[in-house]
Design a protein around this motif. Sequence first.
Motif, PDB file in Angstrom:
ATOM      1  N   MET A  61       1.193  -8.155   2.895  1.00  0.00           N
ATOM      2  CA  MET A  61       0.814  -6.851   3.425  1.00  0.00           C
ATOM      3  C   MET A  61       1.925  -5.817   3.199  1.00  0.00           C
ATOM      4  N   PRO A  62       1.529  -4.555   2.939  1.00  0.00           N
ATOM      5  CA  PRO A  62       2.505  -3.528   2.549  1.00  0.00           C
ATOM      6  C   PRO A  62       2.927  -2.590   3.674  1.00  0.00           C
ATOM      7  N   ASN A  63       2.587  -2.912   4.938  1.00  0.00           N
ATOM      8  CA  ASN A  63       2.844  -1.960   6.025  1.00  0.00           C
ATOM      9  C   ASN A  63       4.259  -2.104   6.587  1.00  0.00           C
ATOM     10  N   LEU A  64       5.236  -1.914   5.700  1.00  0.00           N
ATOM     11  CA  LEU A  64       6.626  -1.825   6.116  1.00  0.00           C
ATOM     12  C   LEU A  64       6.924  -0.390   6.560  1.00  0.00           C
ATOM     13  N   ARG A  65       8.157  -0.182   6.995  1.00  0.00           N
ATOM     14  CA  ARG A  65       8.631   1.180   7.244  1.00  0.00           C
ATOM     15  C   ARG A  65       9.870   1.427   6.393  1.00  0.00           C
ATOM     16  N   PRO A  66       9.782   2.251   5.322  1.00  0.00           N
ATOM     17  CA  PRO A  66       8.587   2.930   4.838  1.00  0.00           C
ATOM     18  C   PRO A  66       7.628   1.969   4.139  1.00  0.00           C
ATOM     19  N   PRO A  67       6.346   2.341   4.028  1.00  0.00           N
ATOM     20  CA  PRO A  67       5.366   1.437   3.431  1.00  0.00           C
ATOM     21  C   PRO A  67       5.554   1.273   1.929  1.00  0.00           C
ATOM     22  N   VAL A  68       4.908   0.235   1.394  1.00  0.00           N
ATOM     23  CA  VAL A  68       4.944  -0.055  -0.040  1.00  0.00           C
ATOM     24  C   VAL A  68       3.868   0.801  -0.704  1.00  0.00           C
ATOM     25  N   LEU A  69       4.284   1.928  -1.267  1.00  0.00           N
ATOM     26  CA  LEU A  69       3.330   2.915  -1.773  1.00  0.00           C
ATOM     27  C   LEU A  69       3.126   2.854  -3.271  1.00  0.00           C
ATOM     28  N   THR A  70       4.121   2.386  -4.014  1.00  0.00           N
ATOM     29  CA  THR A  70       4.062   2.441  -5.471  1.00  0.00           C
ATOM     30  C   THR A  70       4.314   1.068  -6.072  1.00  0.00           C
ATOM     31  N   THR A  71       4.043   0.967  -7.353  1.00  0.00           N
ATOM     32  CA  THR A  71       4.296  -0.286  -8.069  1.00  0.00           C
ATOM     33  C   THR A  71       5.775  -0.632  -8.032  1.00  0.00           C
ATOM     34  N   GLU A  72       6.633   0.350  -8.124  1.00  0.00           N
ATOM     35  CA  GLU A  72       8.072   0.083  -8.052  1.00  0.00           C
ATOM     36  C   GLU A  72       8.481  -0.367  -6.658  1.00  0.00           C
ATOM     37  N   ASP A  73       7.855   0.205  -5.620  1.00  0.00           N
ATOM     38  CA  ASP A  73       8.105  -0.286  -4.263  1.00  0.00           C
ATOM     39  C   ASP A  73       7.724  -1.760  -4.160  1.00  0.00           C
ATOM     40  N   THR A 107      -2.982   5.502   0.612  1.00  0.00           N
ATOM     41  CA  THR A 107      -2.871   6.724   1.406  1.00  0.00           C
ATOM     42  C   THR A 107      -3.793   7.780   0.802  1.00  0.00           C
ATOM     43  N   ASP A 108      -3.876   8.905   1.476  1.00  0.00           N
ATOM     44  CA  ASP A 108      -4.664  10.016   0.939  1.00  0.00           C
ATOM     45  C   ASP A 108      -4.092  10.524  -0.375  1.00  0.00           C
ATOM     46  N   ARG A 109      -2.837  10.161  -0.699  1.00  0.00           N
ATOM     47  CA  ARG A 109      -2.164  10.692  -1.887  1.00  0.00           C
ATOM     48  C   ARG A 109      -1.977   9.659  -2.998  1.00  0.00           C
ATOM     49  N   THR A 110      -2.498   8.460  -2.834  1.00  0.00           N
ATOM     50  CA  THR A 110      -2.400   7.459  -3.904  1.00  0.00           C
ATOM     51  C   THR A 110      -3.185   7.941  -5.119  1.00  0.00           C
ATOM     52  N   THR A 111      -2.574   7.910  -6.293  1.00  0.00           N
ATOM     53  CA  THR A 111      -3.197   8.486  -7.482  1.00  0.00           C
ATOM     54  C   THR A 111      -3.860   7.418  -8.349  1.00  0.00           C
ATOM     55  N   PRO A 112      -4.844   7.798  -9.140  1.00  0.00           N
ATOM     56  CA  PRO A 112      -5.421   6.861 -10.112  1.00  0.00           C
ATOM     57  C   PRO A 112      -4.383   6.313 -11.081  1.00  0.00           C
ATOM     58  N   ASP A 113      -3.406   7.123 -11.490  1.00  0.00           N
ATOM     59  CA  ASP A 113      -2.365   6.644 -12.396  1.00  0.00           C
ATOM     60  C   ASP A 113      -1.562   5.520 -11.755  1.00  0.00           C
ATOM     61  N   GLU A 114      -1.301   5.623 -10.452  1.00  0.00           N
ATOM     62  CA  GLU A 114      -0.557   4.563  -9.770  1.00  0.00           C
ATOM     63  C   GLU A 114      -1.372   3.273  -9.736  1.00  0.00           C
ATOM     64  N   ILE A 115      -2.660   3.389  -9.573  1.00  0.00           N
ATOM     65  CA  ILE A 115      -3.536   2.212  -9.606  1.00  0.00           C
ATOM     66  C   ILE A 115      -3.473   1.545 -10.974  1.00  0.00           C
ATOM     67  N   ARG A 116      -3.492   2.346 -12.021  1.00  0.00           N
ATOM     68  CA  ARG A 116      -3.435   1.773 -13.364  1.00  0.00           C
ATOM     69  C   ARG A 116      -2.088   1.101 -13.622  1.00  0.00           C
ATOM     70  N   ARG A 117      -0.997   1.705 -13.134  1.00  0.00           N
ATOM     71  CA  ARG A 117       0.308   1.067 -13.274  1.00  0.00           C
ATOM     72  C   ARG A 117       0.327  -0.273 -12.522  1.00  0.00           C
ATOM     73  N   ALA A 118      -0.238  -0.281 -11.336  1.00  0.00           N
ATOM     74  CA  ALA A 118      -0.270  -1.512 -10.548  1.00  0.00           C
ATOM     75  C   ALA A 118      -1.102  -2.584 -11.232  1.00  0.00           C
ATOM     76  N   SER A 119      -2.202  -2.176 -11.813  1.00  0.00           N
ATOM     77  CA  SER A 119      -3.065  -3.133 -12.491  1.00  0.00           C
ATOM     78  C   SER A 119      -2.379  -3.748 -13.702  1.00  0.00           C
ATOM     79  N   ASP A 120      -1.577  -2.938 -14.401  1.00  0.00           N
ATOM     80  CA  ASP A 120      -0.916  -3.411 -15.622  1.00  0.00           C
ATOM     81  C   ASP A 120       0.323  -4.271 -15.349  1.00  0.00           C
ATOM     82  N   CYS A 121       0.878  -4.186 -14.146  1.00  0.00           N
ATOM     83  CA  CYS A 121       2.190  -4.815 -13.915  1.00  0.00           C
ATOM     84  C   CYS A 121       2.112  -6.330 -13.787  1.00  0.00           C
ATOM     85  N   GLY A 122       0.982  -6.867 -13.349  1.00  0.00           N
ATOM     86  CA  GLY A 122       0.826  -8.307 -13.259  1.00  0.00           C
ATOM     87  C   GLY A 122       1.189  -8.929 -11.928  1.00  0.00           C
TER      88      GLY A 122
END
Length: 376
Positions: A61-73, A107-122
């Motif tokens: 689960m990604p609900n840390l403080r701060p949360p895990v928002l990006t593929t790099e996080d 979040t309300d600000r998660t972008t489609p590009d971030e989803i694609r990066r996450a999908s590609d990272c493995g």
Amino acid sequence: MSQTSLPVSPDRGASAAGAADAPARIRLIRPDDWHLHLRDGAVLRSVVMDSARQFGRAIIMPNLRPPVLTTEDARAYRERILSALRQACAETGEAPAFEPLMTLYLTDRTTPDEIRRASDCGFVHGVKLYPAGATTHSDAGVTDLLGRCRATLEAMQDCGMPLLVHGEVTDPEVDLFDREAVFIERVMQPLRQAFPALKVVFEHLTTADGAAYVTQAPGPIAATLTPQHLLYNRNALFKGGLRPHWYCLPVLKRETHRKALLEAATSGNPRFFLGTDSAPHPRGAKEQDCGCAGCYTARHAMALYATAFESVGRLDRLEAFASLHGPAFYGLEPNRGSLTLERVANPIPHDLPLGDEVVVPLAAGETLGWMSLDAE
């Protein structure tokens, strides 16, 4: 609390007649935990081995403080988990293979590009929906799923990235015990209509309404079930007084709901699989005037599930629920190793180390009839 048998429902006796014929050991394909909180820092180092000893993989689960928002996080958090595991192995001399499957916090600000990066990272395997204010560290959650996240959901559907939902509305006008049923009506049904091919996991299901919905809904949908919701109804919160270590969100429900969940878990339906929602909190954070939600079950998770399945005479279906259904939904192969459960008295400690503090596990001071041996 004195050591007693685990207090499950009266129907536990249904399998008592066959107890003498029940196996002394059960060997399973090594299971996975498809919903796990590991936290961070000293808490992470205290709890990671409890999961690694039993499970080959876990959705983190990604609900840390701060949360895990990006593929790099997620990449950085994954490395912290693996580092904590290496440290624990060095200290104990153990070497369990354990793979953290990472998630992003929607979040309300998660972008489609971030989803694609996450999908590609493995290494990112899902995106978590917390309705804002629904549970621990959910203040950054989504405020309007279809209004603010439509493009992101479209990208997830295109990539095959699962949406993992905390299935409760946060409307203060809705009764706490009705929030899952209302979530199905207000959120799940419109979501499935708008994105019928989106993979959705309804996490920590708690009601008969939810079990019926997941069973019948079209498209790629599944649900995780926790040990506490299979073993206890809401009376457990108040047995002999207010018991904060049985308090979790979604909260325990009526006995009719518990029975419906247990029937779903043991039915053999591949849409239902194991997800502990094990959530470590220090004793002091639970035992106060506004205690936090979460049950710590990682240390004895498989023993709890075995107790639940045995209560209805369906131990033979535990392996599919714990080891096969989850990988199939996520598009992964089952684990190669195995885990053995032994029928033996298993006293649950009154507390366990948690950084500089302690955590009280679910069923503390009681005795289970099963114990998991180290995975192979």
